[in-house]
Each structure stands twice: as structure tokens, then as C-alpha cells.
Design a protein around this motif. Structure first.
Motif: not given
Lengths: 151, 751
Positions: B215, B217, B378-380, B426-428, B457-459
Motif C-alpha cells: 500500500f 502507506m 481503511m487506509e487513510p 489502495m486500501g479502499g 493523514y491521520s484518521r
């Protein structure tokens, strides 16, 4: 900053970090173990699930200073090539869609089966309800856990 | 065999490659592979790759590599798209390696993931690519063996001739790469498919379950720093000033500065949604250090004035005004009720709806509302950028690389061939990652800090940044005559900031007197694509309204739909009806059969039904609901889908099941509300997501079997879930649900 000696996936590793650093970021930023995911940072989604002495914990809420001599297992520690029973079951049911939450789901499932080798549907649901899957693969996650339990 | 005219040739391909790549592409199969290895993105180089076209490479030892053109966000294109090329190439699937292509619009088209378009856009190009490569291999063997090409057959990667001559594709690959791409190729008849229509496991499955760094991230590069941004705490606010002195003293922090994402006064390009234009960026060594430093950053914000921008809409320059002010959800509802009284813009009119309503014996009128929804992938949001004076590298999760490249080229003043974009898994996405502001942010931070950076980005940043599914409302009216015939239909839709109406969709075309109109309220809360945003609202509203109409007419809800569709098929009203009534009927018939709808053994069940058309496909669900501890629970769902040829059946089933779970979750719990411009939900403790114990016990998925070229699947099964859930809620609780989210709407019907 402080030095820590951590037992991770059977290996001892040294890090020099702020004692409050969550183990999630120690794994990801300092030890290049990227399998453990950041999802929410407040222990609500389960994407960061790892094992501490075999118990499933949320690594985003666990400061490195609290680990001590406890043994950490991450998704990378289950197997090199997806040969762990739970990973095999995940592949058999082709569970993943985006896949981002799946390391956390698998780590939760492995810990569940370790403590409860024949979980009921209710046991499974109760345990994995702590892990969010935005793609909605919950039915396959449940099936994969049942398959792994049978083996 | 079907004759198929090719849309590209090797010649045009090489020409355009030279144009885009500056002449470096002549031996690009080897070159691009070597380059990828250098970056650590690819491995297992065995033998020499012979490139037969943009999508297909074969080694001398018979390994076939197929490039996936479109970014993967869980829709499984990294398996299903290569399956299409492999089918026509006629190889053994176990010899296929799949690799994600980097962004290259010359070789791969626009590579857009969204609008359920991957399969629709690439079905033909990938079949042509596979069939062309196969033809070139046959030609190579014909020359080597000195026999006519027509006498050579292929099977699972092996060429054979009646004389007994046999060769693996790999043995002919080098020669085949020198043969001209055929102008026309023969494609297989669907009855001969041996890979397509046969379930294949996710090609990235092993990497996913072993936690490999797939990902955005997870991407890293030597010397890379971590960056975060601070955006205004409320929509309608902007940066006034900031004091970085405390943050700069924090451990690991390298730099703090502000960035302007888009230049003032610049026109707005495609997917350049501008939520907050000026942000404070913090750059440091590690994520935790940057997160901590951000906490001590002192920032003053102020209310932003009204903003005017120009954007291109279908070739015309359109002025768009973003209003000033701090908005709240309760005021939004008030405003929507006010605007609903004004005269709306007519979108479609058939017959004489005014007369029909005037002469009606019964008029049914109901209003439906839905809130903003946050994507909550789920992946910001995150992206890697390394911007240098003469070139730039961007790596991460995105849905629309082609549009992003245009924005980046303009913003950084670089030619497109100096901008490299690599797409990670991509995590979504769900539409959110089509809006590439975060790539510009990452690029500006890298440029200013003069270092490669990964923006994270944080959640909380992710959930409160906007680009939400819009807030919608719609009022439906049906006119029945004395004999309970439906003689008029009117839908009026409004939204913040867009209206949801699809004027030419069912039941348009099925009712003699029909009117659709709409209105829109401008807002500074930004919106965007969200797994068919208008459709998922409309399907909830329209499909539960039809349920009430059926009840008033004394008809079975499936029968009412079938009757209307039959009329649309045989005697369509008006023109431009978007849908194919025959396919719609097919889905409803299949659903009726598989669910045992109306059969005595199901008499005790609390069931709701809905079907909807979007993105060229048709889907319907029957939802069986119970009360569990006093709460509605969807126990079982039976789904029927017509998306044409189902390329990878098990993966398609997985996606429909996921859409069902997502639809139950969004309709029950999804809501993003505001108070004085501040998003009231910012993480999963106050934004409720569906969890495993709330998902059905069983979701049975059935596909209509036909040979129609594949149509969409990511979006189509999602919208009708909302309507089927609403209708099952009525059967379960005796109450109609008009306002989403349903579970927190315990109030009385409002119409």
C-alpha cells in the motif's frame, strides 16, 4: 529517547525511540515491518493487531516502554510464504478485497484459535467484531476461521 | 470466432511511445523492467522479456507477464483484467505473472478506476492485446517451421502443427516480438472461454495475507521524511497565521511551513476539488514525532470569504461560487425544506403530469432524506512525493492518474514525461481517491522541504477533510386513478450541493405522465464520488416509494415493477430512457425465482425487495430481516445481478457480498453531521461502521447468464441494498423509514 531491546518474530531488535511511541510506529517506521497497519490510532478498528505473548493487542495504543520482555508477533512472523493454517484458509476463501485490514483480521483470528480451537459462530463474531473491514468481507472471514479451525 | 477491428497498431503505439517517452522506448521491455527493479518494485527477473504489446511480455522460458492497467482498490482488477488478456492469448493461467502498470496514458489509456468502468473500458483492448500477441506467436512459428499460419493451433501456451512440430510460446517469443501487429484479429467465442468465467484466486492474495508492503502507506525510500498537514478545524475557515516555534523544538522535526495547494485565481481542473486551499505542513523523521509536534503547533484560523472559481464543464467555462459561512446540519435541513418550496429546474417531462395529479383519485407523497457520508477507506489518505527541479516522482494510492498528472504538470510546471506516477494497491477508494489534492500537497511539501516525503493523514484528518457523499432529499408523488392505476409520477430532488435526480432512469419511460425536477444549495462542504452517490440515495428513496405505491395499488411489489418494466419495454414513454427494461426484468425474475418470493414456505419471513440500474448493470436484492434484541438485523440476503459476462465469478460474488454489507452499514448507521462548520464525527468511536456481528449470516449471489460484454460491478449491487433494507424495515417494524441513517432514525415518518 531511550533504547529498547524487543523480541519480534523470534528475533531481538534494538531501537532508540521516545518511550511513548506506540509499538505500531516502531514496527512500521523503525523496523520496516509494514504488515501491521495504521487505521484509526484509537484502538477502534483493529488494523494494527499484533500478538503480545500470543494475545491479540492493538499496537496503536501500546507504548514501546510497556513491552519489556514480552514477545511480539506480527503478520510477518506467521510464515514467510502464507503456510500458516489461517493464512491458507484466507487464500482458500479468497477473503480479501482491498486487503488493508486483513493482517489485523488474521492476527485476531490466529489468537482466537490459539485460545479457543473450536470456536462457535458466536465466539467468532464476538472476537472479530473488533476489526473493521470497510469492503465488507466479514462472511468470508468467518468462513475462513471455521476452515482453519477444522484443520 | 468474431472478427474484431483493432483500435491500435504496433506502429501507432511505437510512434506515440516515442512522443511521450522521448525516444527511450525502443527496447523498452528490457528497459522498463530494469528500471522497475532498480526501484525495488519488481523482482524475479527470469530470462529476457519479449514485449508483444503494451500489456503482454513473455520470457524465453515461457513466463507470461500481463500488465494490469488500472489501479487496484479491492475490485480485483489485478486478477480479472489480466484474465481477459490471458484468455485470448491462450496461455496456462499458472504461467501468468501480473504486474501493476505505472501511469502511461499512451500505452494504457486513462487508467481510471471509478464509475465501475475498469471492465467496461478494458474488455476489448485486453482481448485485442491477447489475441494479437497469440497471432504474432503463430506467425513466428509459421515462419520458423515454414508452414502456413492457418495450420497452427494453440493450447495453454503451446503452439502445434499437424506435422508434429510443437513449441512453447517462450521459444517463439523473441521472433514474435519482431512481427508486425496484425491489423485485425479473431476473438474467441464466449463458449470457448476457459479462463474467463472460471474463478481465479486474487493474484496478490499471498502478499496480502503475509503483510507485504503493497500500500501507499507502506512505501518508503532512502532519506524519506514523514509529513502531515494541519487543515482548518471547520469548513468555511482558512489559515490566518501560525507559530511554529514550539513545534520546531520537538524531536525529529525538520521543517514547518504553509502551502497553497492551488494557485489563487487558477481555473479548477477535473477532480481538483478545493476544500481547504492553505494548509500548515510539518515535516520530520518519523510519524509519531510529527504527530506529537503537530499537537503543539499554534495556528489561528479565520472565516473565509466567498470564493469564485472557473471550471470547465463539458467544454464550457462555468463560474462556481463557494459561499462563506459556518454551516450546521440542523440549518441544512431547514434550508432544504425552504428550497423545496421554490420552483425547481425541470429535468424531464412526459405527457401532462399536472393534469394527472389534478384528476387523481389518490395522491401518495413521501419525502426522503440522507446525510453526508464519509468514505472512511481503511487506509487513510497518503502519498509519497519527490519533487526536484527537473522531474518528480509520485507513489501511492489513487484512482485517476491521468487527471492527476494534468494537475501536477500545471502546478509544478513540469512536462508530463518528467512526472512519474506509480500506483500502489489502495486500501479502499470508493471514489475518494479520485480527488488528488493530496498528491499536490505531498508534491509541494517535498519541493519546499527539498526532500522525498510521504504525506500521511491521520484518521481524523481523513474523516474531517470533506469530499463527502452529498446530503440529499427527494419528494416522490404518485397519482392513482379510481381503479388504482398509476397515471402520474413526479420526483423532485434537492441536495447540498448537488441534486440526486437521474431523470431518464426507471420509472421514466414506464409512466405516461412523468415529471422530474431538481434544485441545489451551494455549500463550502465539499463533495465527491461515493460508490454511485446519487444512485445509492435514489435507490433508497425510489425503491421504498415504489413499495408504498404497490401497497396502495394492492399489488405485489415485484409484480408492480415487472408490470411497469413490461410497459417500458413494449410501449416506452418518451425518449432517452437510460435503461434496458429487458435486462431489468431478467434480474427481477431471477431474484423472484431464487428467493422463492411469494411462496408459502417464505410466508412468515419479513422481506424487503429492491432492484436498481446504474453503471450499465442491473442488480436486485431480497433482504430477510428479524428483530434481534429489539434491533433490526438483516439475517439473509439473496442477490441477483446482470453485469454481462462475469469474468471472475468468485471474485464478483465477493464484491456483491461486500456491497451488500456496505449498503446495510451505510443505510443503518452512516452519517457525517456538522456544527458550525466542524465535522461532528472524526474517528470510528463516533462514526459507526458495520461490524462482523451486524453482517448477515448468508448472502447468496446469482448472476444472469448472458454473453453481453461486461458492464459495471463495483457500484451496481450497492444502491438497491438501501431500498431493500428500507422495505424490510417496514415489514419488520410496521413503520416506514424515510430518513437515513435508519437505525438512528427512530422517529415518526415525516411526510
Amino acid at each position: 529517547m531511550a533504547k529498547y531491546s524487543l523480541k519480534i518474530n523470534g528475533k531481538t531488535q534494538q531501537v532508540d525511540v521516545d518511550p511513548l511511541t506506540p509499538i505500531l510506529w516502531v514496527l512500521r517506521d523503525h523496523l520496516n515491518l509494514q504488515g501491521t497497519k495504521y487505521g484509526c490510532g484509537i484502538a477502534q478498528c483493529g488494523a494494527c493487531t499484533i500478538h503480545l505473548n500470543g494475545m491479540a493487542v492493538r499496537s496503536c495504543q501500546l507504548p514501546v516502554s510497556s513491552i519489556g520482555r514480552q514477545e511480539i508477533t506480527t503478520i510477518e512472523g506467521l510464515s514467510e510464504n502464507a503456510t500458516h493454517l489461517v493464512q491458507e484458509a484466507w487464500l482458500e476463501h479468497d477473503v480479501a478485497q482491498c486487503g488493508y485490514c486483513q493482517s489485523g483480521q488474521i492476527m485476531t483470528a490466529v489468537a482466537l484459535l490459539k485460545n479457543n480451537p473450536n470456536p462457535s459462530d458466536e465466539d467468532i463474531e464476538a472476537t472479530i467484531s473488533g476489526n473493521i473491514c470497510r469492503c465488507g468481507t466479514y462472511l468470508r472471514i468467518k468462513e475462513a476461521i471455521k476452515t482453519a479451525a477444522k484443520k | 470466432m468474431m472478427e474484431n477491428k483493432k483500435t491500435y497498431t504496433r506502429r501507432s503505439f511505437i510512434q506515440s511511445s516515442v512522443l511521450a517517452g522521448g525516444g527511450l522506448m525502443l527496447s523498452f521491455s528490457w528497459f522498463s523492467e530494469a528500471k522497475a527493479v532498480e526501484k525495488g518494485l519488481s523482482s524475479n527477473l527470469t530470462g529476457e522479456w519479449n514485449q508483444l504489446n503494451g500489456y503482454i511480455q513473455i520470457t524465453t522460458d515461457n513466463i507470461v507477464k500481463i500488465m494490469c492497467p488500472n489501479p487496484e482498490f479491492g475490485q480485483n482488477v489485478m486478477t480479472s483484467l489480466p484474465m481477459i488478456a490471458a484468455e485470448e492469448l491462450d496461455v496456462d493461467w499458472k504461467d501468468v505473472k501480473v504486474e501493476m502498470a505505472s501511469h502511461d496514458n499512451v500505452k494504457f489509456g486513462n487508467q481510471f478506476t471509478g464509475g465501475s468502468n475498469s471492465m467496461r473500458a478494458y474488455w476489448k483492448p485486453l482481448r485485442n492485446a491477447g489475441a494479437s500477441a497469440r497471432q504474432m506467436l503463430i506467425e513466428a512459428a509459421a515462419q520458423a517451421w515454414n508452414v502456413p499460419a492457418a495450420e497452427i493451433t494453440t493450447k495453454a501456451g503451446i503452439l502445434s502443427h499437424s506435422s508434429g512440430k510443437v513449441a512453447k510460446y517462450g521459444e517463439m517469443a523473441a521472433k514474435a516480438a519482431t512481427i508486425a501487429v496484425p491489423k485485425e484479429v479473431k476473438l474467441k467465442s464466449p463458449k470457448d472461454f476457459s479462463i474467463v468465467r472460471n474463478s481465479k484466486k486474487n493474484t496478490e492474495g499471498v502478499k496480502i495475507v503475509t503483510g507485504k508492503p503493497l500500500f501507499g502507506m507502506d512505501y518508503s525510500m532512502e532519506g524519506m521524511q514523514i509529513a502531515m498537514v494541519q487543515h482548518p478545524p471547520a469548513f468555511g475557515m482558512k489559515l490566518k497565521s501560525f507559530d511554529a516555534s514550539a513545534a520546531l523544538k520537538m524531536p525529529g522535526i525538520k521543517d514547518v511551513f504553509s502551502i497553497k495547494i492551488f494557485e489563487e485565481g487558477s481555473d479548477r481542473g477535473a477532480f481538483e476539488t478545493r476544500t481547504f486551499n492553505e494548509l500548515v505542513a510539518i515535516v520530520g523523521k518519523s510519524t509519531w514525532e510529527v504527530m506529537n509536534a503537530r499537537k503543539v503547533l499554534k495556528v489561528d484560523w479565520e472565516v473565509a470569504p466567498e470564493r469564485k472559481e472557473f471550471m470547465m464543464v463539458r467544454g464550457n467555462k462555468v463560474e462556481e461560487i463557494t459561499p462563506s459561512g459556518l454551516e450546521s446540519t440542523d440549518l441544512h435541513f431547514e434550508k432544504m425544506r425552504e428550497w423545496a418550496k421554490k420552483s425547481p429546474k425541470v429535468l424531464r417531462k412526459d405527457g401532462d403530469p399536472e393534469a394527472a395529479f389534478k384528476n387523481a383519485a389518490v395522491v401518495i407523497e413521501r419525502t426522503y432524506n440522507a446525510p453526508f457520508l464519509a468514505h472512511n477507506c481503511m487506509e487513510p489518505i497518503n502519498f509519497f512525493a519527490h519533487v526536484e527541479t527537473d522531474k518528480a516522482l509520485f507513489v501511492g494510492p489513487l484512482q485517476a492518474p491521468n487527471f492527476a498528472e494534468a494537475t501536477l504538470a500545471a502546478r509544478f510546471g513540469l512536462p508530463t514525461d518528467k512526472i512519474e506516477i506509480l500506483m500502489t494497491r489502495m486500501g479502499g477508494g470508493f471514489g475518494r481517491r479520485a480527488y488528488h489534492h493530496y498528491m499536490v500537497e505531498a508534491g509541494l511539501i517535498s519541493q519546499k522541504a527539498k526532500t522525498p516525503i510521504k504525506l500521511i493523514y491521520s484518521r481524523e484528518d481523513d474523516m474531517t477533510y470533506g469530499i463527502y457523499r452529498p446530503m440529499y432529499t427527494a419528494t416522490y408523488r404518485a397519482a392513482l386513478d379510481q381503479n388504482k392505476n398509476l397515471i402520474g409520477f413526479h420526483v423532485t430532488g434537492g441536495g447540498i450541493p448537488e441534486n440526486p435526480i437521474h431523470a431518464n432512469r426507471f420509472p421514466a419511460g414506464a409512466v405516461d405522465n412523468y415529471l422530474a425536477d431538481g434544485w441545489e444549495i451551494p455549500s463550502n462542504i465539499t463533495i465527491g464520488a461515493f460508490r454511485a452517490p446519487r444512485s445509492n440515495f435514489n435507490a433508497a428513496a425510489e425503491q421504498s416509494f415504489l413499495d408504498e405505491v404497490a401497497e396502495a395499488m394492492g399489488k405485489d411489489p415485484i409484480q408492480l415493477r415487472l408490470d411497469l418494466l413490461k410497459k417500458a419495454k413494449e410501449r416506452p414513454v418518451g425518449s432517452n430512457n437510460d435503461y434496458d427494461p429487458g435486462r431489468y426484468i431478467g434480474v427481477l425474475e431471477l431474484l423472484k425465482e431464487k428467493s422463492g418470493w411469494g411462496r408459502s414456505e417464505n410466508a412468515g419471513k419479513k422481506r424487503g425487495v429492491a432492484a436498481y440500474f446504474c453503471h450499465a448493470s442491473y442488480a436486485g436484492h431480497v433482504v430477510d430481516m428479524v428483530l434481534r434484541d429489539g434491533q433490526p438485523y438483516v439475517e439473509k440476503v439473496i442477490s441477483a445481478v446482470d453485469c454481462g459476462v462475469v469474468v471472475n465469478p468468485d471474485a464478483a460474488t465477493n464484491m456483491v457480498q461486500g456491497a451488500v454489507v456496505d449498503g446495510i452499514g451505510q443505510s443503518f448507521y452512516g452519517a457525517l453531521t456538522h456544527k458550525n462548520g466542524v465535522a461532528e464525527q472524526n474517528n470510528f468511536h463516533n462514526y459507526r461502521m458495520i461490524r462482523a456481528n451486524e453482517a448477515p449470516q448468508k448472502i447468496e449471489v446469482h448472476f444472469v447468464q448472458n454473453d453481453i460484454d461486461p458492464t459495471g460491478l463495483g457500484e451496481p449491487p450497492f444502491p438497491p441494498v438501501f431500498g431493500a433494507v428500507a422495505n424490510a424495515l417496514f415489514q419488520t417494524t410496521g413503520q416506514r423509514y424515510y430518513n437515513q441513517p435508519f437505525v438512528s432514525d427512530q422517529g415518526q415518518p415525516k411526510s
